[in-house]
Design a protein around this motif. Structure first.
Motif, PDB file in Angstrom:
ATOM      1  N   GLU A   1      45.395  51.547 108.195  1.00 58.52           N
ATOM      2  CA  GLU A   1      46.304  51.356 109.339  1.00 58.52           C
ATOM      3  C   GLU A   1      46.413  52.636 110.173  1.00 58.52           C
ATOM      4  OE1 GLU A   1      50.093  49.716 108.294  1.00 58.52           O
ATOM      5  OE2 GLU A   1      49.200  47.880 107.499  1.00 58.52           O
ATOM      6  N   THR A   2      46.513  52.461 111.474  1.00 57.59           N
ATOM      7  CA  THR A   2      46.822  53.587 112.355  1.00 57.59           C
ATOM      8  C   THR A   2      48.209  54.098 111.958  1.00 57.59           C
ATOM      9  OG1 THR A   2      45.665  52.348 114.067  1.00 57.59           O
ATOM     10  CG2 THR A   2      46.893  54.294 114.787  1.00 57.59           C
TER      11      THR A   2
ATOM     12  N   LEU B   1      51.404  54.931 116.845  1.00 61.32           N
ATOM     13  CA  LEU B   1      51.614  53.725 117.649  1.00 61.32           C
ATOM     14  C   LEU B   1      53.025  53.718 118.250  1.00 61.32           C
ATOM     15  CD1 LEU B   1      49.898  51.104 115.286  1.00 61.32           C
ATOM     16  CD2 LEU B   1      48.965  52.126 117.378  1.00 61.32           C
TER      17      LEU B   1
ATOM     18  N   VAL C   1      53.649  55.459 121.624  1.00 62.75           N
ATOM     19  CA  VAL C   1      53.315  54.673 122.813  1.00 62.75           C
ATOM     20  C   VAL C   1      54.397  53.618 123.051  1.00 62.75           C
ATOM     21  CG1 VAL C   1      51.631  53.082 123.817  1.00 62.75           C
ATOM     22  CG2 VAL C   1      50.853  55.073 122.514  1.00 62.75           C
ATOM     23  N   ARG C   2      54.817  52.971 121.966  1.00 62.84           N
ATOM     24  CA  ARG C   2      55.795  51.873 122.111  1.00 62.84           C
ATOM     25  C   ARG C   2      57.162  52.374 122.579  1.00 62.84           C
ATOM     26  NH1 ARG C   2      53.094  49.182 116.712  1.00 62.84           N
ATOM     27  NH2 ARG C   2      51.402  48.168 117.857  1.00 62.84           N
TER      28      ARG C   2
ATOM     29  N   ALA D   1      42.012  55.055 115.022  1.00 64.54           N
ATOM     30  CA  ALA D   1      42.469  54.805 116.390  1.00 64.54           C
ATOM     31  C   ALA D   1      41.272  54.608 117.315  1.00 64.54           C
ATOM     32  CB  ALA D   1      43.353  55.950 116.856  1.00 64.54           C
TER      33      ALA D   1
ATOM     34  N   GLY E   1      41.695  53.512 120.989  1.00 65.06           N
ATOM     35  CA  GLY E   1      42.380  54.390 121.949  1.00 65.06           C
ATOM     36  C   GLY E   1      41.427  54.935 122.987  1.00 65.06           C
TER      37      GLY E   1
ATOM     38  N   PHE F   1      47.791  55.877 128.091  1.00 59.76           N
ATOM     39  CA  PHE F   1      48.552  55.396 126.913  1.00 59.76           C
ATOM     40  C   PHE F   1      48.076  56.115 125.652  1.00 59.76           C
ATOM     41  CE2 PHE F   1      49.303  51.192 129.179  1.00 59.76           C
ATOM     42  CZ  PHE F   1      50.685  51.240 129.124  1.00 59.76           C
TER      43      PHE F   1
ATOM     44  N   ALA G   1      49.488  58.586 122.236  1.00 67.31           N
ATOM     45  CA  ALA G   1      49.245  58.349 120.812  1.00 67.31           C
ATOM     46  C   ALA G   1      48.574  59.564 120.176  1.00 67.31           C
ATOM     47  CB  ALA G   1      48.378  57.101 120.637  1.00 67.31           C
TER      48      ALA G   1
END
Lengths: 397, 397
Positions: free
Chosen positions: A44-45, A50, A53-54, A239, A242, A271, A275
């Motif tokens: 998983e990143t 993440l 960015v969110r 990633a 990205g 974006f 990250a």
């Protein structure tokens, strides 16, 4: 109808992606396909990467600086310093993936017809970038029998012509997993100084070095104006999507030139720069568990491969790839056969034939690349499939 | 030290960005600089577009398909259908900004030394992409006196050689704002059919057409295998930093070739593809207010410019640019002087000298480009500054 260009015709198709239709057909038949063929990690990143960015709250998705956000470049200098690499933020140009850093290097250092010496097998997409830049990749062959160590200095010198402008390595290596030693980098240093060549070093897998220390080309003393590092966050932080990489060099004249290429395409993605900047702040122990996971997969894969009769797999020191020699007539045929005609308990394996990684015709016909980007349980099942497949394969030798 | 390549030396620097140090120096002196020089809109990116990324919940930032996410490409077909453009999702390759679409087109359609005829003035970065692809841009001159209408067909035919492979237009045009008519596109159709040329159409500003209908090159009947559209979300949704564009053509052979270039660089940015897909779902009236805003800015800018003695600005039909002729000796000197030596009530204006948009040496020396990407209040102040500046400028003619 107007014709496409000769360049558009000779542009190589991805040798890794050409088997995709056969894998899709196998899946449609209900067969489970273990994907050991591509470098898309299953890890998983990291959540904070993440989340950055969110949680962003800008109102306009603006162009960034053509060299990338200054805040990110400044932070990257601290990332590099952890590896003993001293760079200034003005020596970093953020790129759209490592791919763009490679194209910038080829374009700014070589003219059409110029040559780069590269140990084969090598990352297949270098061929595509060479076609775009209209340059020639000249291979020196590294052998599976020596675990893909750097070929002797004489092999490089034999290939040097007035058109040779650079040597290109990938360290740790894709596709072989080979980790270059300090002594080997010193050999490259001497060749580059003697023949006034650039040293391009693709260091996408820096963190994934299991046996021995990873040494960046940027640490080679006395080669500052020759070294260009192609970097990327893709594998490091899982990633890949990205599309953030970096072009790093101490050579100021080269930086000035590459900035012109960077300005023409305006900026790298905004974006993913957020990250990438957050990723630099991950705790130092972040890589410990990831590296331990990859290393345990490597140990399982390599051990199991070497227990299959007729298979030889040298132990790779880094990255997440291994190359093995199989008792087969033709790796392309075998990999297609695995998907098209074979299954064991409704399962099969997708591998990359090594032929796509060699420039010298005929080489790699008995070799395949494994990307250990699936978990150990599935690696074990894949190895069981492969053992059965090698027993059943009509072209076994 | 190894030398950079000839290509790396001749790669043009951005003519728009070269004045940046002078603007920075002016700001350090406390002067307000009105930025009419670059195409970075001040309009906010639509909230749902940014929200789509912020609400995403994937765990791994994976590579997308090399042609872009299929869901996005399928949705784009509905976007195009609103303009009467019929395309299949397999006729769209999502690119990293419009920039990459242009490079793909140059690379796949032209070989080194081949030529593209392009009406000048044109978008300055085409020069950089041409250098990268080792091709030649051959200008046909459009004149400010005719509002930058398409030059007559004879002018194109005079420039056609055996090396001519394509005609390139930008519609509506950057830097002139000119909107091509159906009759003009028909002229181009006839030339392309007669001489078997590609028609490259950069349609970055499609939505911003104020006087008359915007016609896409994809709507030209009988030219399906010749037309390539370079597209981008950058200006449309104020999403320049996303770096999402598209390469669109009905020519299947060309699509196959461009896919090889797309595969070599793996994939376009994943985060911004989510944003771009959400943008297609914006209500149809989204552009009404944006377009009205730009149109009112244009009307203000052009009206004010034409009231300044000695200034002539034809009314542009689209995009967010206007080109004006000023009573000056040299646009490069004047634009630098505005930043270095002039101020009016602690304010000045940053403009783009038109010389960077012409390929023919000596043209554009009395012209400048205005990007109306600041609000009307500031445009009014900028025009006041400019009027004072033209009175004070020592090189007034």
């Amino acid at each position: 109808m107007p014709n496409i260009s000769h360049r558009g015709q000779i542009m190589p198709a991805s040798p890794i992606r050409k088997l995709v239709p056969f894998a899709e057909a196998a899946k449609k038949k209900g067969i489970t396909v273990y994907h050991l063929n591509i470098g898309q990690p299953d890890i998983e990143t990291p959540a904070p990467v993440l989340e950055a960015v969110r949680k962003s709250d800008f109102k306009i998705l603006e162009y960034s600086h053509s060299a990338g956000n200054e805040s990110y470049r400044r932070k990257l200098t601290t990332y590099y310093s952890k590896f003993g690499i001293t760079v200034d933020h003005t020596e970093i140009i953020v790129t759209t993936g490592g791919s763009e850093a490679i194209i910038f290097g080829f374009m700014a250092c070589l003219d059409p017809g110029d040559e780069i010496i590269v140990p084969e097998p090598f990352y297949a997409n270098y061929n595509g970038f060479a076609t775009e830049a209209d340059i020639r990749l000249v291979p020196v062959t590294s052998s599976i029998d020596t675990g893909f160590a750097l070929p002797p200095i004489e092999e490089f010198e034999k290939k040097i012509t007035p058109k040779t402008k650079a040597i290109l390595i990938c360290n740790p290596n894709n596709p072989t997993g080979y980790l270059y030693s300090g002594a080997e980098l010193n050999v490259l240093k001497n060749i580059c100084l003697k023949h006034n060549l650039f040293l391009f070093s693709d260091e996408a897998y820096r963190e994934f070095s299991y046996d021995g220390e990873n040494i960046s080309a940027l640490q080679i003393e006395g080669l500052e104006n020759h070294v260009v590092v192609f970097d990327t966050i893709s594998k490091r932080y899982s990633a890949c999507g990205g599309r953030i990489g970096a072009f790093v060099t101490h050579n100021r004249g080269l930086l000035d030139s590459v900035m012109k290429f960077a300005q023409a395409r305006l900026s790298p993605p905004s974006f993913a720069q957020i990250a990438a900047e957050a990723a630099v702040d991950l705790p130092d122990n972040y890589f410990d568990s990831i590296k331990a996971e990859y290393q345990s997969r490597r140990d399982l894969l390599v051990t199991r491969l070497n227990t299959i009769p007729g298979v030889f797999c040298p132990n790779p020191g880094g990255a997440f790839y291994a190359m093995a020699r199989l008792p087969i007539d033709d790796a392309d045929k075998f990999c297609q056969w695995l998907l098209e005609e074979f299954s064991y308990e409704q399962q099969t394996v997708m591998l990359s034939p090594a032929t796509g990684f060699y420039a010298t015709p005929g080489l790699g016909r008995q070799e395949v690349r494994f990307a250990y980007v699936i978990n150990r349980e599935n690696i074990a099942k894949a190895m069981e499939c492969l053992a059965k497949a090698l027993e059943a394969y009509p072209g076994r030798q």
